[in-house]
Scaffold this active site. Structure first.
Site, PDB file in Angstrom:
ATOM      1  N   ASN A  10      -7.480  -9.823  17.037  1.00  0.00           N
ATOM      2  CA  ASN A  10      -8.779  -9.347  16.535  1.00  0.00           C
ATOM      3  C   ASN A  10      -8.495  -8.165  15.616  1.00  0.00           C
ATOM      4  O   ASN A  10      -8.189  -7.072  16.085  1.00  0.00           O
ATOM      5  CB  ASN A  10      -9.655  -8.928  17.727  1.00  0.00           C
ATOM      6  CG  ASN A  10     -10.954  -8.266  17.290  1.00  0.00           C
ATOM      7  OD1 ASN A  10     -11.322  -8.324  16.119  1.00  0.00           O
ATOM      8  ND2 ASN A  10     -11.650  -7.640  18.225  1.00  0.00           N
ATOM      9  N   TRP A  11      -8.577  -8.427  14.308  1.00  0.00           N
ATOM     10  CA  TRP A  11      -8.205  -7.374  13.341  1.00  0.00           C
ATOM     11  C   TRP A  11      -9.311  -6.321  13.196  1.00  0.00           C
ATOM     12  O   TRP A  11      -9.112  -5.316  12.534  1.00  0.00           O
ATOM     13  CB  TRP A  11      -7.905  -7.993  11.975  1.00  0.00           C
ATOM     14  CG  TRP A  11      -6.652  -8.838  11.946  1.00  0.00           C
ATOM     15  CD1 TRP A  11      -5.873  -9.200  13.016  1.00  0.00           C
ATOM     16  CD2 TRP A  11      -6.014  -9.408  10.790  1.00  0.00           C
ATOM     17  NE1 TRP A  11      -4.805  -9.966  12.599  1.00  0.00           N
ATOM     18  CE2 TRP A  11      -4.870 -10.111  11.237  1.00  0.00           C
ATOM     19  CE3 TRP A  11      -6.306  -9.412   9.423  1.00  0.00           C
ATOM     20  CZ2 TRP A  11      -4.011 -10.790  10.372  1.00  0.00           C
ATOM     21  CZ3 TRP A  11      -5.459 -10.094   8.550  1.00  0.00           C
ATOM     22  CH2 TRP A  11      -4.325 -10.771   9.015  1.00  0.00           C
ATOM     23  N   LYS A  12     -10.462  -6.588  13.766  1.00  0.00           N
ATOM     24  CA  LYS A  12     -11.604  -5.676  13.663  1.00  0.00           C
ATOM     25  C   LYS A  12     -11.873  -5.313  12.193  1.00  0.00           C
ATOM     26  O   LYS A  12     -11.666  -6.146  11.329  1.00  0.00           O
ATOM     27  CB  LYS A  12     -11.368  -4.436  14.517  1.00  0.00           C
ATOM     28  CG  LYS A  12     -10.970  -4.787  15.955  1.00  0.00           C
ATOM     29  CD  LYS A  12     -11.087  -3.636  16.876  1.00  0.00           C
ATOM     30  CE  LYS A  12     -10.573  -4.045  18.249  1.00  0.00           C
ATOM     31  NZ  LYS A  12     -10.858  -3.094  19.286  1.00  0.00           N
ATOM     32  N   HIS A  97     -18.272  -9.228  21.556  1.00  0.00           N
ATOM     33  CA  HIS A  97     -17.259  -8.181  21.767  1.00  0.00           C
ATOM     34  C   HIS A  97     -17.976  -6.897  22.193  1.00  0.00           C
ATOM     35  O   HIS A  97     -19.086  -6.622  21.734  1.00  0.00           O
ATOM     36  CB  HIS A  97     -16.478  -7.961  20.469  1.00  0.00           C
ATOM     37  CG  HIS A  97     -15.274  -7.093  20.670  1.00  0.00           C
ATOM     38  ND1 HIS A  97     -15.369  -5.727  20.772  1.00  0.00           N
ATOM     39  CD2 HIS A  97     -13.957  -7.396  20.809  1.00  0.00           C
ATOM     40  CE1 HIS A  97     -14.155  -5.225  20.968  1.00  0.00           C
ATOM     41  NE2 HIS A  97     -13.286  -6.224  20.995  1.00  0.00           N
ATOM     42  N   GLU A  99     -17.660  -3.979  21.308  1.00  0.00           N
ATOM     43  CA  GLU A  99     -18.046  -3.112  20.184  1.00  0.00           C
ATOM     44  C   GLU A  99     -19.349  -3.595  19.548  1.00  0.00           C
ATOM     45  O   GLU A  99     -20.148  -2.792  19.071  1.00  0.00           O
ATOM     46  CB  GLU A  99     -16.892  -3.035  19.166  1.00  0.00           C
ATOM     47  CG  GLU A  99     -15.762  -2.161  19.704  1.00  0.00           C
ATOM     48  CD  GLU A  99     -14.365  -2.517  19.228  1.00  0.00           C
ATOM     49  OE1 GLU A  99     -14.235  -3.262  18.240  1.00  0.00           O
ATOM     50  OE2 GLU A  99     -13.396  -2.053  19.856  1.00  0.00           O
ATOM     51  N   GLU A 167     -12.389  -8.310  28.755  1.00  0.00           N
ATOM     52  CA  GLU A 167     -11.911  -7.094  28.109  1.00  0.00           C
ATOM     53  C   GLU A 167     -12.581  -5.884  28.763  1.00  0.00           C
ATOM     54  O   GLU A 167     -13.710  -5.528  28.391  1.00  0.00           O
ATOM     55  CB  GLU A 167     -12.264  -7.109  26.626  1.00  0.00           C
ATOM     56  CG  GLU A 167     -11.657  -8.256  25.858  1.00  0.00           C
ATOM     57  CD  GLU A 167     -11.477  -7.917  24.386  1.00  0.00           C
ATOM     58  OE1 GLU A 167     -10.346  -8.027  23.920  1.00  0.00           O
ATOM     59  OE2 GLU A 167     -12.455  -7.527  23.732  1.00  0.00           O
ATOM     60  N   GLY A 173      -8.452  -0.314  23.069  1.00  0.00           N
ATOM     61  CA  GLY A 173      -8.040   0.701  22.093  1.00  0.00           C
ATOM     62  C   GLY A 173      -7.711   2.054  22.709  1.00  0.00           C
ATOM     63  O   GLY A 173      -7.572   3.050  21.997  1.00  0.00           O
ATOM     64  N   SER A 213      -5.649  -3.175  25.180  1.00  0.00           N
ATOM     65  CA  SER A 213      -4.335  -2.526  25.009  1.00  0.00           C
ATOM     66  C   SER A 213      -3.162  -3.416  25.440  1.00  0.00           C
ATOM     67  O   SER A 213      -2.193  -2.944  26.012  1.00  0.00           O
ATOM     68  CB  SER A 213      -4.298  -1.187  25.750  1.00  0.00           C
ATOM     69  OG  SER A 213      -5.288  -0.314  25.222  1.00  0.00           O
ATOM     70  N   GLY A 234      -6.167  -6.389  19.905  1.00  0.00           N
ATOM     71  CA  GLY A 234      -6.667  -5.601  18.790  1.00  0.00           C
ATOM     72  C   GLY A 234      -5.519  -4.919  18.064  1.00  0.00           C
ATOM     73  O   GLY A 234      -4.842  -5.518  17.214  1.00  0.00           O
ATOM     74  N   GLY A 235      -5.275  -3.665  18.420  1.00  0.00           N
ATOM     75  CA  GLY A 235      -4.284  -2.827  17.723  1.00  0.00           C
ATOM     76  C   GLY A 235      -2.951  -3.507  17.471  1.00  0.00           C
ATOM     77  O   GLY A 235      -2.440  -3.491  16.339  1.00  0.00           O
TER      78      GLY A 235
HETATM   79  C1  PEP Z   1     -10.086  -5.819  21.347  1.00  0.00           C
HETATM   80  O1  PEP Z   1     -10.865  -5.058  20.823  1.00  0.00           O
HETATM   81  O2  PEP Z   1     -10.355  -7.026  21.381  1.00  0.00           O
HETATM   82  C2  PEP Z   1      -8.877  -5.259  21.952  1.00  0.00           C
HETATM   83  C3  PEP Z   1      -8.400  -5.818  23.006  1.00  0.00           C
HETATM   84  O3  PEP Z   1      -8.356  -4.139  21.351  1.00  0.00           O
HETATM   85  P1  PEP Z   1      -6.981  -3.391  21.752  1.00  0.00           P
HETATM   86  O4  PEP Z   1      -5.930  -4.439  21.938  1.00  0.00           O
HETATM   87  O5  PEP Z   1      -6.700  -2.482  20.600  1.00  0.00           O
HETATM   88  O6  PEP Z   1      -7.253  -2.655  23.030  1.00  0.00           O
END
Ligand code: PEP
Length: 251
Positions: A10-12, A97, A99, A167, A173, A213, A234-235
């Site tokens: 997920n590049w956001k 999500h 967010e 999640e 994050g 994470s 994500g990251g």
């Molecule tokens: C996400 O937002 O889907 C996610 C899991 O982010 P991160 O891996 O950065 O925690």
């Protein structure tokens, strides 16, 4: 029940055309010899879908988006329809999500309507659920995720068109990850809820990803859990070496 692992990035709201093409190309080259039991997906922002699609040409890496509207077309300034995503080459769309649930006040009912529309348009959906830190500390992780699953999944959901992503909001994050045992406990509970919602045959095949994470250092242990069928990342999905390392730990 063996389920194919799905590793989804997920590049956001990250990336410009030039660097996203490079990232996508690197990922596609790195996963040339993808294990037959693993699928890989990247979900860039809308503006990069076409660029990333081109960069992935000839590779097994799939393309997805991060949200869609409930309508096919019309007067919805700034929105994107599931048919547009399909037209742009997407196979998946992430919905609900945390967010979006926070920033855009998305409810379970809206996520369900989006999922219905996306499935109708021929997309597969990744429906996200997860508790906040306050909810976890109050011992409500099972209760919250159960309510989200029951409220966000449409009746049309099958193992072929729907993936769940658990999640925990406090792990997204933040660098904090659920322990494999804690994550597995919620995943196992979600599977039980899926049995009630969709029946045993569908529930036993539906994939449940972990997100929060996930990185090369913790992926193997998380992905080894019985009910963890992949990751929503994500990251670490923004660095081809890290994303590839996670993919390689999936068995
Ligand atoms: C996400 O937002 O889907 C996610 C899991 O982010 P991160 O891996 O950065 O925690």
């Amino acid at each position: 029940m063996s389920r194919k692992k799905l590793i989804a990035g997920n590049w956001k709201m990250n990336g410009l055309i030039a660097d996203s093409a490079t990232l996508a190309k690197e990922i596609s080259l790195n996963v040339k010899n993808l294990k037959p039991n693993t699928e890989v997906l990247v979900c860039p922002p809308f503006t990069l879908l076409t660029t990333v699609k081109k960069a992935l040409r000839g590779s097994k890496v799939m393309l997805g988006a991060q949200d869609c509207h409930i309508e096919e077309k019309g007067a919805h300034t700034g929105d994107i329809s599931p048919y547009m995503l399909k037209d742009a080459g997407c196979e998946y769309v992430i919905l609900g999500h945390s967010e979006r649930r926070t920033d855009h006040k998305e409810t379970n009912a809206l996520v369900k309507a989006k999922a219905q529309a996306a499935i109708k348009a021929g997309l597969k959906v990744i429906i996200c659920v997860g508790e906040t830190l306050t909810e976890r500390e109050a011992g409500k992780a099972f209760e919250v995720t159960e309510k989200q699953i029951k409220g966000s999944l449409p009746n049309e959901s099958t193992a072929a068109n729907t993936v769940i992503a658990y999640e925990p909001v406090w792990a997204i994050g933040t660098g904090k990850t659920a322990t494999p045992a804690d994550a597995e406990a919620v995943h196992a509970h979600i599977r039980k809820v899926l049995v009630q919602k969709c029946g045993k045959a569908i529930a036993s095949r539906m994939r449940i990803l972990y997100g929060g994470s996930m990185k090369p250092a913790n992926a193997a242990e998380l992905l080894a859990q019985e009910n963890i069928d992949g990751g929503l990342i994500g990251g670490a999905s923004l660095k081809s070496a890290d994303f590839t390392a996670i993919i390689e730990t999936a068995k």
